[in-house]
Design a protein around this motif. Structure first.
Motif, short mmCIF file in Angstrom:
data_model
loop_
_atom_site.label_atom_id
_atom_site.label_comp_id
_atom_site.label_asym_id
_atom_site.label_seq_id
_atom_site.Cartn_x
_atom_site.Cartn_y
_atom_site.Cartn_z
N ASP A 146 -103.81 53.53 59.05
CA ASP A 146 -103.45 54.95 58.98
C ASP A 146 -102.00 55.23 58.60
N GLY A 147 -101.16 54.21 58.55
CA GLY A 147 -99.73 54.43 58.29
C GLY A 147 -99.47 55.16 56.98
N PHE A 148 -100.31 54.89 56.02
CA PHE A 148 -100.14 55.46 54.68
C PHE A 148 -100.09 57.00 54.71
N PHE A 149 -100.79 57.59 55.69
CA PHE A 149 -100.84 59.06 55.75
C PHE A 149 -99.54 59.67 56.28
N TYR A 150 -98.61 58.81 56.67
CA TYR A 150 -97.36 59.32 57.26
C TYR A 150 -96.15 58.98 56.39
N ARG A 151 -96.40 58.80 55.11
CA ARG A 151 -95.32 58.53 54.18
C ARG A 151 -94.29 59.64 54.24
N GLY A 152 -93.04 59.26 54.49
CA GLY A 152 -91.96 60.24 54.53
C GLY A 152 -91.90 61.06 55.81
N HIS A 153 -92.81 60.75 56.78
CA HIS A 153 -92.83 61.50 58.04
C HIS A 153 -92.08 60.73 59.13
N GLU A 154 -91.90 61.41 60.26
CA GLU A 154 -91.38 60.74 61.44
C GLU A 154 -92.57 60.25 62.28
N THR A 155 -92.46 59.05 62.81
CA THR A 155 -93.57 58.48 63.58
C THR A 155 -93.06 57.86 64.88
N ILE A 156 -93.99 57.69 65.80
CA ILE A 156 -93.69 57.02 67.07
C ILE A 156 -94.66 55.86 67.21
N ILE A 157 -94.18 54.75 67.75
CA ILE A 157 -95.11 53.66 68.09
C ILE A 157 -94.81 53.17 69.50
N VAL A 158 -95.87 53.01 70.29
CA VAL A 158 -95.72 52.54 71.67
C VAL A 158 -96.14 51.08 71.74
N GLY A 159 -95.34 50.26 72.43
CA GLY A 159 -95.70 48.86 72.60
C GLY A 159 -94.49 47.97 72.36
N ALA A 160 -94.61 46.71 72.80
CA ALA A 160 -93.48 45.81 72.67
C ALA A 160 -93.91 44.38 72.36
N GLY A 161 -95.18 44.23 72.00
CA GLY A 161 -95.68 42.90 71.67
C GLY A 161 -95.55 42.62 70.18
N ASP A 162 -96.13 41.52 69.75
CA ASP A 162 -96.08 41.17 68.32
C ASP A 162 -96.76 42.22 67.46
N SER A 163 -97.88 42.78 67.95
CA SER A 163 -98.57 43.81 67.16
C SER A 163 -97.68 45.02 66.97
N ALA A 164 -97.07 45.48 68.04
CA ALA A 164 -96.21 46.67 67.95
C ALA A 164 -95.06 46.42 66.98
#
Ligand code: NDP
Length: 315
Positions: free
Chosen positions: A143-161
């Motif tokens: 889904d990242g593609f839909f946020y081109r040029g936007h501000e985003t948040i990601i929660v997590g601290a593992g390798d995936s995050a």
């Protein structure tokens, strides 16, 4: 007691792995029976637009794609049923499976395609925007593609995050990473890469209190520093959660070899498990790729492995 039903090929789960296995098994005259499970269509039914599955140049919604996969499996006479497999017994050559704790099936081959479930924070606001496809996602690659040029948040601290934050940073204007402790769990190299990326802002000791939005879509999140108690609002149109996955494999744990997280261990280069005639495909055995196309690929492999197993047995 209801009569025991005998089937050649039982498929458990109805994501891209299960349906692809069904298409191949049905075309090989194995008369597959599929139980769809709790979430017919699997994880893709919570995805908005799928743009990276080959063959859909204009993209397709997750639910639409699953309807088409089901239609394709049924076209070749897969018996697709609603129901949840609640218990199995893989001790003998005939594999016993119980559906909804009542119906008993004896299967020559079983293809497990039960997938994995992304973990979420469990906040009401998060679930609201997840359900309406309003900006909450557990898959940056999808889904990242839909946020081109936007501000985003990601929660997590593992390798995936870390991996997903880095992926997002190439598309989004800004990525704010919310880490609940004062350190990453990720490997050093992954954490360093994130720290060095200029448009990733890392907030340690930070918990999400609420995903904010206008009812239709995400506008940000209210967060709290667990050390200072200070609250702040971060603006974003995409709220990504990368706090791990749980494979849906609990009912198999007494019979199959699982890794420490619960993923089924398959024999390298095949879909065979440690029990003859029991095969696994899709995310139930894959914590690395987790894509619809890779799940579909292993679904095909599972059906071919099952067919060859039966052919060898029947001589
Ligand atoms: P992990 O279980 O490794 O990490 C989950 C992270 O989510 C942890 O940092 C945890 O925080 C955090 N978390 C859990 N619950 C919450 C919550 N309620 N609120 C906030 N944060 C939360 O999962 P991953 O999916 O990252 O990785 C799974 C496995 O796959 C790992 O073995 C990983 O190494 C591997 N992997 C490898 C990759 C690679 O090598 N390229 C890429 C991706 C994954 P805390 O640290 O505080 O517990």
């Amino acid at each position: 007691m209801s009569e025991i039903e005998k089937v050649k090929c039982l498929i458990i789960g109805s994501g891209p792995a299960g349906y692809t296995a069904a298409i191949y098994a049905a075309r090989a005259n194995m008369a597959p029976v599929m139980y769809q499970g709790m979430q017919p269509g699997g994880q893709l039914t919570t995805t908005n637009e799928v743009e990276n599955f080959p063959g859909y140049p204009e993209g397709v919604t997750g639910p639409e794609m699953m309807v088409q996969l089901q239609a394709q499996a049924e076209r070749f006479k897969t018996d697709v049923r609603t129901g949840w497999v609640s218990k199995v017994d893989f001790s003998g050559a005939i594999h016993k499976v119980w559906v909804d704790d009542t119906k008993e099936i004896h299967a020559d081959t079983v293809i497990i395609a039960t997938g994995a479930s992304a973990k979420y924070l469990g906040l009401e606001s998060e679930q609201h925007y997840l359900k309406i496809g309003g900006g909450v996602s557990a898959c940056a690659v999808c889904d990242g593609f839909f946020y081109r040029g936007h501000e985003t948040i990601i929660v997590g601290a593992g390798d995936s995050a870390c991996e997903e934050a880095h992926y997002l940073s190439k598309l989004a204007k800004k990525v704010t990473m919310l880490v609940r402790k004062d350190e990453f769990r990720a490997s050093k190299i992954m954490a360093e890469r994130v720290k060095k990326t200029p448009n990733i802002d890392i907030l340690f000791n930070t918990d999400t209190l609420e995903v904010l939005g206008d009812g239709q879509g995400v506008t940000g999140a209210r967060v709290k520093n667990s050390v200072t108690g200070e609250e702040q609002v971060i603006s974003a149109t995409g709220f990504f959660v990368a706090i791990g996955h749980k494979p849906n494999t609990d009912i198999f744990k007494d019979w199959l070899e699982l890794d420490e997280t619960g993923y089924i261990i398959n024999k390298p280069g095949s879909t065979k498990t440690n029990r003859e005639g029991v095969f696994v495909c899709g995310d139930a055995a894959d914590h690395v790729y987790r894509q619809a196309i890779t799940a579909a690929g292993t679904g095909c492999m599972a059906a071919l492995d099952a067919e060859r197993y039966l052919a060898a047995k029947e001589g």
